[in-house]
Design an enzyme around this catalytic site. Structure first.
Site, PDB file in Angstrom:
ATOM      1  N   GLY A  71       0.834  -1.194   0.000  1.00 25.78           N
ATOM      2  CA  GLY A  71       0.000   0.000   0.000  1.00 25.78           C
ATOM      3  C   GLY A  71       0.866   1.240   0.000  1.00 25.78           C
ATOM      4  O   GLY A  71       1.997   1.222   0.500  1.00 25.78           O
ATOM      5  N   GLN A 101       3.259   9.875   0.756  1.00 21.22           N
ATOM      6  CA  GLN A 101       4.539   9.163   0.896  1.00 21.22           C
ATOM      7  C   GLN A 101       5.482   9.406  -0.280  1.00 21.22           C
ATOM      8  O   GLN A 101       6.665   9.081  -0.194  1.00 21.22           O
ATOM      9  CB  GLN A 101       4.303   7.655   1.078  1.00 21.22           C
ATOM     10  CG  GLN A 101       3.626   7.319   2.405  1.00 21.22           C
ATOM     11  CD  GLN A 101       3.401   5.840   2.534  1.00 21.22           C
ATOM     12  OE1 GLN A 101       2.420   5.311   2.018  1.00 21.22           O
ATOM     13  NE2 GLN A 101       4.320   5.137   3.167  1.00 21.22           N
ATOM     14  N   CYS A 134       5.735  -0.045   7.196  1.00 19.18           N
ATOM     15  CA  CYS A 134       5.401   1.125   6.393  1.00 19.18           C
ATOM     16  C   CYS A 134       6.616   1.489   5.548  1.00 19.18           C
ATOM     17  O   CYS A 134       7.740   1.506   6.053  1.00 19.18           O
ATOM     18  CB  CYS A 134       5.047   2.286   7.326  1.00 19.18           C
ATOM     19  SG  CYS A 134       4.584   3.779   6.461  1.00 19.18           S
ATOM     20  N   HIS A 154      -2.633   7.678   6.787  1.00 23.45           N
ATOM     21  CA  HIS A 154      -1.603   8.539   6.178  1.00 23.45           C
ATOM     22  C   HIS A 154      -2.203   9.846   5.657  1.00 23.45           C
ATOM     23  O   HIS A 154      -1.563  10.899   5.728  1.00 23.45           O
ATOM     24  CB  HIS A 154      -0.939   7.828   4.985  1.00 23.45           C
ATOM     25  CG  HIS A 154       0.220   6.948   5.351  1.00 23.45           C
ATOM     26  ND1 HIS A 154       1.362   7.427   5.940  1.00 23.45           N
ATOM     27  CD2 HIS A 154       0.415   5.618   5.187  1.00 23.45           C
ATOM     28  CE1 HIS A 154       2.214   6.419   6.126  1.00 23.45           C
ATOM     29  NE2 HIS A 154       1.667   5.308   5.679  1.00 23.45           N
TER      30      HIS A 154
END
Ligand code: NI
Length: 170
Positions: free
Chosen positions: A46, A51, A94, A140
């Protein structure tokens, strides 16, 4: 398609709240393709737009197992509309906190409304790994990281470690 550099803890961008997407156009679809390529390259299951440094409410997910055919999912402006009472625990990681894993408890099932990459509304009923992944990625968009769901002591330790590592890179 381009592999984009990943934003890594403790970059303050990770704490920014992402803004809704107003138009699904070819520029957005280019970003979707870049995000998918970046996620597959990492590899991860994901990725949220923030990000890769884009503060917009967009995620890509693929929870297909290794060796299975790819199943890319795209969520634009996702919203959790229902969460189960039942909870489940998964070990999470992550791409913005590389090589750190911790168990996180979350609702076991969620229903998520969003827009797909063609601009159509979609409702996804998720459980298992997909439910956890969706909640992690939607966090996020609100500047929340999975380490916010673990103990304060563990969180402070991991932030300290990444802050030190970032400093030694300069
Ligand atoms: Ni993440």
């Amino acid at each position: 398609m381009t592999i984009k550099p990943l934003i890594i803890l403790p970059d303050p961008l990770l704490r920014q709240v992402s803004a809704p997407i107003e138009r699904v156009d070819s520029e957005l679809n280019q970003l979707v393709d870049d995000m998918l390529e970046t996620m597959y390259d990492a590899p991860g299951i994901g990725l949220a737009a923030i990000q890769v440094g884009v503060p917009r409410r967009l995620l890509v997910i693929d929870v297909a197992k290794e060796g299975e055919e790819r199943q890319p999912l795209v969520f634009i402006n996702p919203e959790i509309v229902t969460s189960s009472e039942e909870r489940s625990v998964y070990e999470e990681g992550c791409l913005s906190i590389p090589d750190y894993y911790a168990e996180v408890e979350r609702p076991a099932a969620v229903t998520v409304k969003s827009i797909d990459r063609s601009g159509k509304e979609q409702t996804v009923e998720a459980d298992g790994l997909l439910a956890t992944c969706l909640q992690h990625e939607i966090d996020h968009l609100n500047g929340v990281l999975f380490i916010d769901h673990i103990s304060r002591l563990k969180r402070e330790m991991v932030i300290k470690r990444f802050t030190k590592a970032a400093r030694s890179k300069i």
